[in-house]
Write a protein that holds these residues in place. Structure first.
Motif, PDB file in Angstrom:
ATOM      1  N   ILE A   1       0.833  -1.208   0.000  1.00  0.00           N
ATOM      2  CA  ILE A   1       0.000   0.000   0.000  1.00  0.00           C
ATOM      3  C   ILE A   1       0.867   1.257   0.000  1.00  0.00           C
ATOM      4  O   ILE A   1       0.597   2.217  -0.733  1.00  0.00           O
TER       5      ILE A   1
ATOM      6  N   ASP B   1      -6.172  -5.643  -9.414  1.00  0.00           N
ATOM      7  CA  ASP B   1      -5.327  -6.610  -8.714  1.00  0.00           C
ATOM      8  C   ASP B   1      -3.889  -6.127  -8.633  1.00  0.00           C
ATOM      9  O   ASP B   1      -3.406  -5.423  -9.536  1.00  0.00           O
ATOM     10  N   VAL B   2      -3.239  -6.533  -7.562  1.00  0.00           N
ATOM     11  CA  VAL B   2      -1.790  -6.395  -7.459  1.00  0.00           C
ATOM     12  C   VAL B   2      -1.210  -7.777  -7.721  1.00  0.00           C
ATOM     13  O   VAL B   2      -1.544  -8.746  -7.027  1.00  0.00           O
TER      14      VAL B   2
ATOM     15  N   VAL C   1      -7.342  -5.554  -4.854  1.00  0.00           N
ATOM     16  CA  VAL C   1      -7.157  -4.328  -4.071  1.00  0.00           C
ATOM     17  C   VAL C   1      -8.141  -4.288  -2.900  1.00  0.00           C
ATOM     18  O   VAL C   1      -7.791  -3.866  -1.796  1.00  0.00           O
TER      19      VAL C   1
END
Length: 478
Positions: free
Chosen positions: A182, A198-199, A214
């Motif tokens: 983050i 999405d990460v 997320v």
């Protein structure tokens, strides 16, 4: 009071932004026809301030829609009143034909600035529409990083995942925690994609090993390692056809997916907003292909429309010439019983409609992957059974009608009804056989079943319609 009167009164007094926004769109979000002349009038008068007010009340997608309702000269003038940010969004939503025309009149510097506001996949699509000399000018005016991203995207084959993806992604090593991820996104916010869900968690070789939505990150404690909360990821090979990509998104209900090159390295992502466009494009292509035509947009030329349809009409003419050979073979029987000439087109037409029904079901099943080797036999037998049942039901109705019409000669009427009824059963059954087997055969040979199936079905049902009536009449009536 009528809507036209309301519009005139609204034009006669100063509008607020809310007035213009209410007037711009109908309740179904279509562009209000009364709004288009207002924009054209401002263009004709050269009233730039009024034009900014009118365009300011529209979403960029509505401005793109507006472009399709005005002339080429008016579009050329209108585009000069758009700033780079608005222009970037309008270009992404324009029909290809209109966009190619508009791009000729946009200054290279302004276009380069607009491309910088766009996602890499949309920017590449726009650059691909440019003439070679202008393409070189625009790319030369762009920053090196953005130019390289577009050139890399253009290196992939058209209609593949590589052309569909955006190169901007958010990736994090698997040993990071939620808090570190983050914090990284906040620090590098200027480099993040405009839209992402999405990460992607990557290994040291930058290969995706998982994904963290997320929404999940925001609900998880900061000291939680990403490796503990990441979800399984569905990778999309960079060379995969866009229709296959859309199928995967639909099957697994994906919001986004990482795109990988042959070595497995993460090179981009595809998001659901891109897939919506692909699904719409592929659906339109299939619908038009079933009718034997190509896309004919609002600005299609007469020559373009004729060229796209004439080949199929000529092919259809050739197949129909073969089909009417059955009539020529039995022309003596027609001369003896003129009622056959009246009834043959009915048998042929009903068979054609039945074939179209079966064909539509088969093409949809193939396109949606609902039919394959494991269930093809069951679906074929189901369609053949439906053809026989429908054939007998329609034959009974047609036979009853023929008997009533020709009741003056009861014996002849019964035999004629039997002739037409049996011909209908034969033709509707043939339609079912052709409607299911023709697209299967074309798909097995690697051809698109939506493109040419209808020509074969029309030939089969017309030939069988004529032949069945005349052959059965030769046995029963003569």
């Amino acid at each position: 009071m009528s809507r036209e009167t309301d519009d005139l009164e609204l034009k006669a007094r100063p509008e607020t932004d809310e007035d213009l926004e209410d007037l711009a769109l109908e309740e179904n979000y279509e562009l209000n026809p009364a709004y288009v002349p207002m924009v054209v009038d401002a263009l004709d008068r050269g009233d730039a301030e009024r034009l900014r007010e009118l365009l300011g009340a529209l979403h960029p997608a509505d401005i793109a829609d507006l472009m399709g309702f005005i002339s080429a000269d008016e579009r050329e003038e209108l585009v000069t009143h758009l700033d780079a940010e608005t222009l970037s969004e309008v270009l992404a939503d324009l029909d290809t034909e209109i966009r190619e025309e508009i791009l000729e009149h946009v200054p290279s510097a302004l276009l380069a600035q607009a491309l910088g506001e766009m996602e890499s996949d949309d920017a590449a699509d726009v650059v691909d529409d440019l003439e070679e000399d202008k393409k070189a000018q625009v790319l030369a005016a762009m920053p090196e990083v953005e130019r390289a991203a577009i050139e890399t995207t253009l290196s992939y084959e058209d209609e593949t995942a590589g052309r569909l993806m955006q190169r901007e992604v958010v990736a994090a090593p698997q040993f990071w925690t939620v808090g570190q991820t983050i914090d990284h996104m906040r620090r590098e916010s200027g480099d993040l994609p405009e839209l992402f869900f999405d990460v992607y968690v990557v290994d040291p070789a930058y290969k995706p090993v998982g994904a963290c939505p997320v929404s999940h990150l925001l609900r998880t404690a900061r000291d939680t390692p990403l490796a503990q909360i990441m979800e399984q990821v569905t990778e999309i090979p960079v060379g995969m056809d866009q229709e296959e990509v859309a199928y995967i998104f639909n099957k697994y209900r994906l919001i986004s997916a990482p795109v990988t090159e042959p070595g497995g390295r993460l090179v981009g992502q595809i998001t659901v907003d891109d897939i919506v466009g692909v699904i719409q494009e592929e659906t339109e292509e299939d619908i038009l292909a079933l009718a034997g035509v190509s896309d004919a947009g609002r600005d299609a030329t007469l020559f373009g429309i004729v060229r796209s349809r004439l080949l199929w009409l000529v092919l259809n003419l050739a197949t129909e010439a073969v089909a009417v050979g059955a009539i020529a073979f039995y022309q003596d029987e027609i001369a003896k019983i003129t009622a056959l000439a009246v009834l043959m087109p009915i048998v042929s037409s009903v068979g054609g409609n039945a074939g179209t029904q079966t064909l539509a079901v088969a093409v949809r099943a193939l396109a949606s992957r609902e039919m394959n080797a494991s269930n093809a036999a069951r679906i074929i037998w189901r369609e053949l059974g439906a053809g026989i049942v429908n054939g007998f039901v329609v034959a009974l109705a047609m036979g009853a009608a023929v008997t009533v019409i020709y009741h003056q000669n009861w014996g002849f009427a019964v035999r004629l009804a039997l002739t037409v009824g049996l011909a209908l059963v034969a033709n509707i059954f043939t339609a079912a056989v052709g409607g299911i087997l023709v697209p299967l055969a074309l798909e097995r040979t690697g051809r698109d079943p939506a493109v040419s199936s209808s020509i074969f079905i029309t030939f089969l049902t017309d030939f069988m319609g004529f032949f069945a009536v005349l052959a059965i009449a030769a046995l029963i009536l003569l």
